[in-house]
Scaffold this motif. Structure first.
Motif, PDB file in Angstrom:
ATOM      1  N   GLU A  34      40.375  43.996  43.576  1.00  0.00           N
ATOM      2  CA  GLU A  34      40.027  42.701  42.987  1.00  0.00           C
ATOM      3  C   GLU A  34      40.302  41.576  43.970  1.00  0.00           C
ATOM      4  O   GLU A  34      39.467  40.689  44.182  1.00  0.00           O
ATOM      5  N   THR A  43      32.881  38.679  43.072  1.00  0.00           N
ATOM      6  CA  THR A  43      33.715  39.247  42.015  1.00  0.00           C
ATOM      7  C   THR A  43      33.897  40.744  42.259  1.00  0.00           C
ATOM      8  O   THR A  43      33.093  41.371  42.969  1.00  0.00           O
ATOM      9  N   PRO A  44      34.931  41.321  41.660  1.00  0.00           N
ATOM     10  CA  PRO A  44      35.111  42.770  41.790  1.00  0.00           C
ATOM     11  C   PRO A  44      33.900  43.561  41.290  1.00  0.00           C
ATOM     12  O   PRO A  44      33.522  44.574  41.888  1.00  0.00           O
TER      13      PRO A  44
END
Length: 140
Positions: A34, A43-44
């Motif tokens: 993350e 974003t992850p």
């Protein structure tokens, strides 16, 4: 014999310790992932999308349906994710030449670059966790 009627062994303290350690190491790796993705400005979930496109077996693209399966997500959610990544210039959609109802999702050069950097970081982190991801052997 019906599976629901099969008697299972009671778990002992070491079984719980092993499961706990496994989940702890998984979560540590997930947290690392993350933070690495956020460090690249994505974003992850966007990282996972890029990874699953590049890592799809046998070809350099994937369909939205295949990505939904890999991400364990709903089709409409993956469509929205692809749209966000397309807006960032990370991926592009192409209609399938074989079935116009299907859409192929391909990495753009900038998506490849971000993925290369993140994959290198993830590989190094996995090497540092070598042995931590032993799958617990619990007898039932």
């Amino acid at each position: 014999m019906n599976m629901s009627m099969k008697k299972t062994r009671t778990l002992a303290k070491p079984d719980f310790e092993q499961l706990s350690e496994f989940r702890y190491q998984m979560r540590r790796f997930e947290r690392f992932s993350e933070q690495a993705a956020q460090g690249e400005g994505i974003t992850p979930l966007q990282y996972l999308l890029l990874l699953h496109i590049k890592g799809y077996p046998g070809r350099a693209w994937a369909t939205v349906g295949e990505l939904a399966e890999r991400l364990q997500s709903h089709h409409h959610g993956v469509v929205a994710l692809v749209t966000r990544c397309e807006t960032l210039g990370l991926v592009r959609r192409e209609p399938s030449p074989d079935d116009r109802r299907q859409v192929q999702v391909h990495l753009e050069a900038s998506g490849e670059q971000v993925l290369e950097r993140l994959a290198a970081l993830h590989r190094a982190e996995l090497k540092s966790l070598e042995g931590a991801f032993r799958v617990p052997r619990i007898e039932l």
